[in-house]
Write a protein that holds these residues in place. Sequence first.
Motif, mmCIF file in Angstrom:
data_model
loop_
_atom_site.group_PDB
_atom_site.id
_atom_site.type_symbol
_atom_site.label_atom_id
_atom_site.label_comp_id
_atom_site.label_asym_id
_atom_site.label_seq_id
_atom_site.Cartn_x
_atom_site.Cartn_y
_atom_site.Cartn_z
ATOM 1 N N GLN A 46 -4.260 -4.191 -6.143
ATOM 2 C CA GLN A 46 -4.498 -2.745 -6.030
ATOM 3 C C GLN A 46 -4.363 -2.406 -7.564
ATOM 4 O O GLN A 46 -5.029 -1.168 -7.845
ATOM 5 N N THR A 47 -3.539 -2.903 -8.455
ATOM 6 C CA THR A 47 -3.285 -2.430 -9.611
ATOM 7 C C THR A 47 -4.074 -3.092 -10.834
ATOM 8 O O THR A 47 -4.229 -2.535 -11.834
ATOM 9 N N TRP A 104 0.843 4.966 -11.253
ATOM 10 C CA TRP A 104 1.835 3.773 -11.789
ATOM 11 C C TRP A 104 1.442 3.205 -12.921
ATOM 12 O O TRP A 104 2.177 2.227 -13.512
ATOM 13 N N ASN A 110 1.529 6.976 -6.551
ATOM 14 C CA ASN A 110 0.121 7.932 -6.690
ATOM 15 C C ASN A 110 0.472 9.424 -6.495
ATOM 16 O O ASN A 110 0.229 10.306 -7.268
ATOM 17 N N GLN A 146 0.834 -1.080 0.009
ATOM 18 C CA GLN A 146 -0.055 -0.019 0.189
ATOM 19 C C GLN A 146 0.929 1.212 -0.053
ATOM 20 O O GLN A 146 0.726 2.257 -0.787
ATOM 21 N N LEU A 199 -0.340 -6.191 -4.392
ATOM 22 C CA LEU A 199 0.236 -5.077 -5.631
ATOM 23 C C LEU A 199 -0.794 -5.369 -6.742
ATOM 24 O O LEU A 199 -1.320 -4.579 -7.631
ATOM 25 N N ILE A 255 2.183 1.880 -3.561
ATOM 26 C CA ILE A 255 1.205 2.451 -4.462
ATOM 27 C C ILE A 255 0.833 4.069 -3.736
ATOM 28 O O ILE A 255 0.998 4.554 -4.940
ATOM 29 N N ASP A 256 1.053 4.254 -2.994
ATOM 30 C CA ASP A 256 0.932 5.698 -2.296
ATOM 31 C C ASP A 256 1.980 6.509 -2.851
ATOM 32 O O ASP A 256 1.635 7.685 -3.334
#
Length: 314
Positions: A122-123, A90, A85, A78, A119, A81-82
């Motif tokens: 999330q993606t 990404w 972002n 997480q 991952l 990703i943050d």
Amino acid sequence: MAGFEYPDISHYRPVANWEAVSRAWRVIICKASQGTNHKDSFWPEFVREARRHKMITGAYHFLNKEDGSIAAAKQQAQFFIDVLNRTGGWKDLWLMLDIEDYNNDRPSMAQANAFLDELSRQTGRPRSTFVSYLPRWWWKAHGGGSTVLKDTIYCNSDYSAAPTMGAYAGKKPEILQYTSEYDAHTKGIPLVRDEHGRKHGIDMNRAPWTVEEFRKRVGLAPEEDLSIVDEKTQRYLDDQFKSIGKRVDRAVIRVGGKENSVYSAAAADEFKNLVMAKEALAEAKAAKEAAQKAADGVAQIMDHLGIKHSRSRG
């Protein structure tokens, strides 16, 4: 091993000349984050400049053990990703997980597996598009025989003259990091001195595919074609516009009486039609130019956002 090479950098090896770097390589990767709260200080500059220079840009996360839990691994995904972002997202990046020791902080294969699961969730990308920097030497010492990452792309590190690329952890590695001391000072990345005054180079990797094959494997879309027509057709249409324009000009002059001493009233309708044809041609040409400008504007916006397209450097 045929294919292409790319550098792996971080704040330890910052870039001094991005023009030189982008001439030397199409692909590049940089450390973005580590653990649950560390962002690499060079990452924001790196991703901005790599995008601006139309490079196929990668980001990696260095996995920490933290408390050794699966929850900690997911929390790191997480955080990764943050970080991405906050620097443009990404979607145009290829992604790698770095699995090795850090100051005796040794993550587990189960944590690496959980990180990549999170991952992927999330993606929305399949795990097969992620690169796992999982050196053979580390896996043999600490991997416990686990093969849970075999659906990812392995990157092995072996700096010997005859590197071993046989199977481990369930498959053969595809990418090889073959040196940590590549001298790239003539390619935009200067050597750095350690506390003992010794100069050091950068990590270099070798992949067996073409660059476009690599793009596909790591889940990146092919470069988008924003052009209205292909180049050959564009030249043909331009020539036709010029030819038709010249013919209409000659017809208007002839029928309109500009080449004669007396204007013929009988030819008035034909003259009117030709004038209208000329005006229509001018409007069509203006519309084509407006469409081309619109496409150029979209390309400029995509350049600003770091999104690759067909007008990017080949």
